[in-house]
Design a protein around this motif. Structure first.
Motif, short mmCIF file in Angstrom:
data_model
loop_
_atom_site.label_atom_id
_atom_site.label_comp_id
_atom_site.label_asym_id
_atom_site.label_seq_id
_atom_site.Cartn_x
_atom_site.Cartn_y
_atom_site.Cartn_z
N UNK A 197 0.88 -1.36 -0.03
CA UNK A 197 0.03 0.11 0.03
C UNK A 197 0.90 1.35 0.14
N UNK A 198 1.98 1.15 0.81
CA UNK A 198 2.55 2.33 0.81
C UNK A 198 3.41 2.57 -0.48
N UNK A 199 3.85 1.52 -1.19
CA UNK A 199 4.30 1.65 -2.53
C UNK A 199 3.48 2.05 -3.64
N UNK A 200 2.08 1.79 -3.59
CA UNK A 200 1.16 2.23 -4.62
C UNK A 200 0.89 3.62 -4.23
N UNK A 201 0.92 4.10 -3.09
CA UNK A 201 0.51 5.42 -2.79
C UNK A 201 1.83 6.31 -3.26
N UNK A 202 3.03 5.90 -2.89
CA UNK A 202 4.31 6.47 -3.43
C UNK A 202 4.20 6.67 -4.91
N UNK A 203 3.81 5.65 -5.72
CA UNK A 203 3.82 5.76 -7.18
C UNK A 203 2.76 6.74 -7.65
N UNK A 204 1.54 6.53 -6.98
CA UNK A 204 0.67 7.47 -7.26
C UNK A 204 0.93 8.85 -7.33
N UNK A 205 1.51 9.18 -6.30
CA UNK A 205 2.06 10.54 -6.10
C UNK A 205 3.18 10.82 -7.35
N UNK A 206 3.89 9.91 -7.64
CA UNK A 206 4.97 10.10 -8.52
C UNK A 206 4.24 10.41 -10.01
N UNK A 207 3.40 9.68 -10.27
CA UNK A 207 2.96 9.45 -11.66
C UNK A 207 1.71 10.41 -11.61
N UNK A 208 0.78 10.56 -10.89
CA UNK A 208 -0.32 11.34 -10.71
C UNK A 208 -1.62 10.47 -11.26
N UNK A 209 -2.89 10.90 -10.97
CA UNK A 209 -4.15 10.04 -11.04
C UNK A 209 -4.26 9.49 -12.58
N UNK A 210 -3.66 10.29 -13.54
CA UNK A 210 -3.89 9.83 -14.99
C UNK A 210 -2.67 9.97 -15.78
N UNK A 211 -2.46 9.22 -16.69
CA UNK A 211 -1.08 9.31 -17.46
C UNK A 211 -1.52 9.04 -18.96
N UNK A 212 -0.82 9.42 -19.80
CA UNK A 212 -1.06 9.28 -21.08
C UNK A 212 0.45 8.41 -21.77
N UNK A 213 0.32 7.32 -22.52
CA UNK A 213 1.44 6.62 -23.18
C UNK A 213 1.34 6.87 -24.56
#
Length: 259
Positions: A197-213
């Motif tokens: 859960x800590x990792x997912x929250x860290x990654x969510x803060x890093x990438x933001x709620x939405x991304x485009x590839x």
């Protein structure tokens, strides 16, 4: 190989290299699959202030990274020899390269190795992006000059909830910088729900709620550029497919250390 990557590979083998609609997993896995079949290429990656250039020619490689704050390094391996450099610094009067030998390794070998390993992480960032994009919504191809552009929109929270976090960490941070980080990753891989859960929250803060590839292909089906537009954006460009060269530094600029 992860099950989803097997699906991607089979789908790509069945598809032609030309234009045509593709699914999100096909778009996400395209770069890695193409690189496996065509490894000789120049890759340039940028993410924030960090940048890296990696050139591959058979067993030879030229790897450079600039991580910001003066942390830079370059490592060339060719002809059975390896050469290292901290750009802008002399190792001896008129010499900027050290040749690595079995008898004597340069004192700063570990530092350059860490920097250049980060270069590989940067140019392989498409693997991280693929793990997110395979769960997105695909569109394209759309003409973009003489290229075809494919787009995958990603709900990052949903993607992180579904992704294999162990596989994600293998691509995201294969060489943790600190022991504490390594220990945290070990807990994630062991299935610790709180650490995950800590990792997912860290990654969510890093990438933001939405991304485009986004992925751009040329008329031969070769990747030209791959970009993740997110809170922390990143881009990798590809060139010189099958036409790369790796050259040793000029001999008069190389210090060969002896006992």
């Amino acid at each position: 190989m992860p099950r989803y990557m097997m699906i991607v590979v089979l789908a790509l083998l069945a598809a032609s290299c030309g234009s045509g609609a593709r699914t999100a997993p096909e778009i996400a896995g395209y770069v890695e699959t193409y690189l496996q079949a065509h490894p000789d290429v120049k890759r340039v990656a940028k993410s924030g202030i960090q940048s890296a250039t990696v050139i591959i020619k058979g067993q030879d490689q030229d790897v450079f990274a600039d991580l910001g704050g003066g942390l830079r390094g370059r490592l060339i391996q060719t002809g059975g020899a390896a050469y290292m450099q901290t750009p802008g610094e002399e190792v001896a009067p008129g010499k900027t390269w050290d040749r690595i030998t079995e008898e004597h390794e340069p004192y700063n070998l570990l530092g350059v190795t860490i920097v250049t390993s980060q270069a590989m992480t940067l140019v392989n960032s498409h693997r991280v992006h693929a793990l997110l994009a395979t769960r997105g919504q695909a569109s394209g191809p759309a003409p973009d000059g003489d290229l075809d552009r494919y787009t995958v929109t990603i709900d990052v929270r949903t993607a992180l909830a579904e992704v294999d976090l162990g596989a994600f960490l293998d691509a995201y941070d294969p060489l943790p910088f600190t022991q504490d980080t390594g220990n945290e990753y070990a807990m994630v891989r062991a299935g610790d729900k709180v650490a995950q859960a800590r990792l997912r929250e860290k990654l969510l803060k890093e990438f933001g709620p939405r991304a485009t590839y986004e992925l751009w292909l040329d008329d031969q089906g070769r990747p030209v550029r791959q970009r993740l537009t997110a809170k922390t954006p990143a881009e990798v460009t590809f060139s010189q497919w099958g036409d790369t060269t790796v050259t040793a530094p000029p001999a008069d600029q190389v210090r060969v250390l002896t006992k």
